[in-house]
Design an enzyme around this catalytic site. Structure first.
Site, PDB file in Angstrom:
ATOM      1  N   GLU A 162      -1.502  -4.127  -4.666  1.00 37.08           N
ATOM      2  CA  GLU A 162      -1.675  -3.600  -3.315  1.00 37.08           C
ATOM      3  C   GLU A 162      -0.743  -2.419  -3.019  1.00 37.08           C
ATOM      4  O   GLU A 162       0.133  -2.518  -2.148  1.00 37.08           O
ATOM      5  CB  GLU A 162      -1.445  -4.697  -2.269  1.00 37.08           C
ATOM      6  CG  GLU A 162      -2.436  -5.826  -2.326  1.00 37.08           C
ATOM      7  CD  GLU A 162      -2.274  -6.830  -1.175  1.00 37.08           C
ATOM      8  OE1 GLU A 162      -1.402  -6.618  -0.310  1.00 37.08           O
ATOM      9  OE2 GLU A 162      -3.018  -7.820  -1.156  1.00 37.08           O
ATOM     10  N   GLU A 222      -7.230 -12.029  -5.065  1.00 39.49           N
ATOM     11  CA  GLU A 222      -6.697 -12.715  -3.885  1.00 39.49           C
ATOM     12  C   GLU A 222      -7.801 -12.867  -2.862  1.00 39.49           C
ATOM     13  O   GLU A 222      -8.549 -11.923  -2.582  1.00 39.49           O
ATOM     14  CB  GLU A 222      -5.538 -11.938  -3.237  1.00 39.49           C
ATOM     15  CG  GLU A 222      -4.278 -11.893  -4.058  1.00 39.49           C
ATOM     16  CD  GLU A 222      -3.095 -11.279  -3.298  1.00 39.49           C
ATOM     17  OE1 GLU A 222      -3.106 -11.280  -2.049  1.00 39.49           O
ATOM     18  OE2 GLU A 222      -2.184 -10.772  -3.981  1.00 39.49           O
TER      19      GLU A 222
HETATM   20  O1  IFM Z   1       1.036 -12.992   0.525  1.00 36.02           O
HETATM   21  C1  IFM Z   1       0.339 -11.801   0.423  1.00 36.02           C
HETATM   22  C2  IFM Z   1       0.379 -11.288  -1.000  1.00 36.02           C
HETATM   23  O2  IFM Z   1       1.673 -11.124  -1.447  1.00 36.02           O
HETATM   24  C3  IFM Z   1      -0.328  -9.957  -1.100  1.00 36.02           C
HETATM   25  N1  IFM Z   1      -1.635 -10.007  -0.509  1.00 36.02           N
HETATM   26  C4  IFM Z   1      -1.774 -10.616   0.799  1.00 36.02           C
HETATM   27  C5  IFM Z   1      -1.105 -11.965   0.829  1.00 36.02           C
HETATM   28  C6  IFM Z   1      -1.262 -12.593   2.226  1.00 36.02           C
HETATM   29  O3  IFM Z   1      -0.690 -11.793   3.207  1.00 36.02           O
END
Ligand code: IFM
Length: 495
Positions: A221, A402
């Site tokens: 990210e 994710e």
């Molecule tokens: O916890 C985070 C993760 O580290 C990166 N993506 C989003 C998740 C939730 O906010």
């Protein structure tokens, strides 16, 4: 820099309650037309009493689909001072007064560094086929440069070996935000040199683990670092400097490309790609102005990262909006985009929320939010995101690395955690992913965020994102209802 646009307006100066989405501040200010905002529906799945789907209506996934779960080093490992680990920007940031909820830090977190063997057994019990974790740069190079810290490498070697022993494929992220503090002191991601230091670090990791890790992710990210770390400032390193922010974006993309090249140079068989959190940007109304604003918003949210990595150019509308005098535009050197667009093997997609863009370039809510107020629950956004990537960038293999939400989980006296809202959320998002696969998207795996409850950055430990509950005072782990449900989905290879 050109006249400040919505991306440069002081709305980013207000600390939003988000850990991962930059529009949070704007959402707060502009949510007046939201339709249903209390999120209480999340624990009332529409079909709670409905019978399980019959075999005929089941959604079966492709054979060998990579059912997974994800974590990151700083969020679960703890052991902040063990075995020669150096300081990271998140140690500094979380220890500074007022930066995180309740002053929480990752010093202990879920104590995974010491409990990894038990956690591996839980992964096996869950039936995982893939585990996505991150490697802590300051464990490998405590000061961000120089010789490797063997004890740090040994930890990941044990972890990776333990995964293989349990039949789980390791997927390792090289950078999930824990930049060595020494490198931050030398300029952090504003310094072009840090991208090259990242490539050195990647070299070390590939040499130590390249034979055992089939899939590598470079930078997790980059957008969150840019927007939360350098626009809103509610993530490390806590800056509010738009001009710096997009230079950081360029250097993170450069770091990604350099790491891809470093892996290729090893001659190994590992696959590699970036991990982007993508937000579908929909016009908030039917006006041409909203469509135009959504287009530019999409440029900053998605195309800045996708275009540079996959097509070798930054989006012209974003570059024009930043202006020729911006630090980013001035920081792009000949050859950088060739490096950034070095061929990758797969693209990791992280989907959490849609964004709805007003004609004025702000955002409004359309759907109920989770406990993370930046997150609107919209499963179709998963479908739109996956199909958009395939449509616009071609049939590159995709992995969802994710997807998840925080729910108000409570451990009952009889040892249960009833997170039915998470079951509903995951079922709906997996159904959307299944629909995307049916429509031709080459999606090969899906990782729930997160395996364990963990340190949710500025939100500390208050939000619980895990399939597995962590009772922090005792570090006891408990499968939530969602973990039992997910285990069955994996066993059936079907929803
Ligand atoms: O916890 C985070 C993760 O580290 C990166 N993506 C989003 C998740 C939730 O906010």
């Amino acid at each position: 820099m050109s006249t400040p646009t919505r991306r440069h307006l002081p709305r980013h100066a207000a600390p939003p309650a988000t850990a991962a989405d930059p529009a949070g501040a704007a959402l707060d200010a502009e949510a007046l037309d939201a339709e249903a905002l209390d999120g209480s529906q999340l624990d009332e799945p529409a079909d709670r009493t409905a019978p399980a789907p019959s075999p005929a209506t089941r959604l079966t996934f492709p054979p060998d689909f990579g059912w997974g779960a994800a974590t990151s080093a700083y969020q679960i490992e703890g052991a902040a001072k063990d075995d020669g680990r150096g300081e990271s920007v998140w140690d500094t940031y979380s220890r500074a007064p007022g930066r995180t909820r309740n002053g929480d830090t990752g010093d202990v977190a879920a104590d995974h560094y010491h409990r990894y063997a038990d956690d591996l057994d839980l992964m096996r019990d869950l039936g995982l086929r893939s585990y996505r974790f991150s490697i802590s740069w300051p464990r490998i190079q405590p000061d961000g440069t120089g010789a490797a810290n063997q004890r740090g490498l040994d930890f990941y070697r044990r972890l990776v070996d333990g995964l293989h022993e349990r039949g789980i494929a390791p997927m390792a992220t090289l950078f999930h935000w824990d930049l060595p503090q020494t490198l931050q002191d030398a300029g952090g991601w504003e310094s072009r040199d840090v991208a090259y230091r990242f490539a050195d670090y990647a070299d070390i990791v590939f040499a130590a683990l390249g034979d055992r890790v089939p899939v590598w992710l470079t930078v997790n990210e980059p957008k969150t670092v840019v927007q939360n770390g350098y626009l809103s400032g509610h993530h490390a390193p806590g800056r509010q400097d738009p001009d710096a922010a997009y230079l950081v974006a360029h250097h993170l993309q450069l770091a990604h490309g350099l790491a891809v090249r470093a892996l290729r140079a090893t001659g190994g068989t590992g696959r590699i790609g970036p991990a982007f959190n993508l937000h579908p940007c929909y016009p908030a109304d039917d006006s041409p102005a909203a469509a135009e604003a959504a287009r530019l918003y999409d440029g900053y949210e998605n195309r800045l990262y996708l275009d540079s990595a996959l097509t070798g150019s930054y989006p012209a509308d974003v570059l024009a909006d930043l202006g020729p005098d911006s630090r980013m535009v001035r920081g792009i050197r000949d050859g950088d985009l060739e490096i950034i667009s070095s061929p990758i093997d797969l693209l990791a997609v992280q989907y959490y929320t849609p964004l709805y863009i007003t004609p004025a370039g702000g955002t409004v809510r359309r759907w109920p939010t989770s406990e993370a107020e930046w997150q609107q629950i919209y499963p179709d956004g998963m479908y739109d995101t996956l199909t958009r990537v395939t449509r616009d960038y071609g049939p590159i293999p995709l992995t969802v690395t994710e997807n998840g939400l925080p729910t108000p989980d409570v451990l009952t006296p009889d040892g249960a955690v009833e997170d039915s809202g998470r079951v509903t959320f995951l079922r709906d998002h997996l159904a959307a992913a299944h629909r995307a696969i049916s429509d031709g998207v080459p999606l090969e795996s899906f990782h729930v965020w997160s395996l364990l409850d963990n340190f949710e950055w500025a939100e500390g430990y208050e939000q619980r994102w895990g399939l597995i509950y962590v009772d922090y005072p005792t570090q006891r782990r408990v499968f939530k209802r969602s973990a039992h449900w997910y285990r069955q989905v994996i066993a059936d290879n079907a929803l």
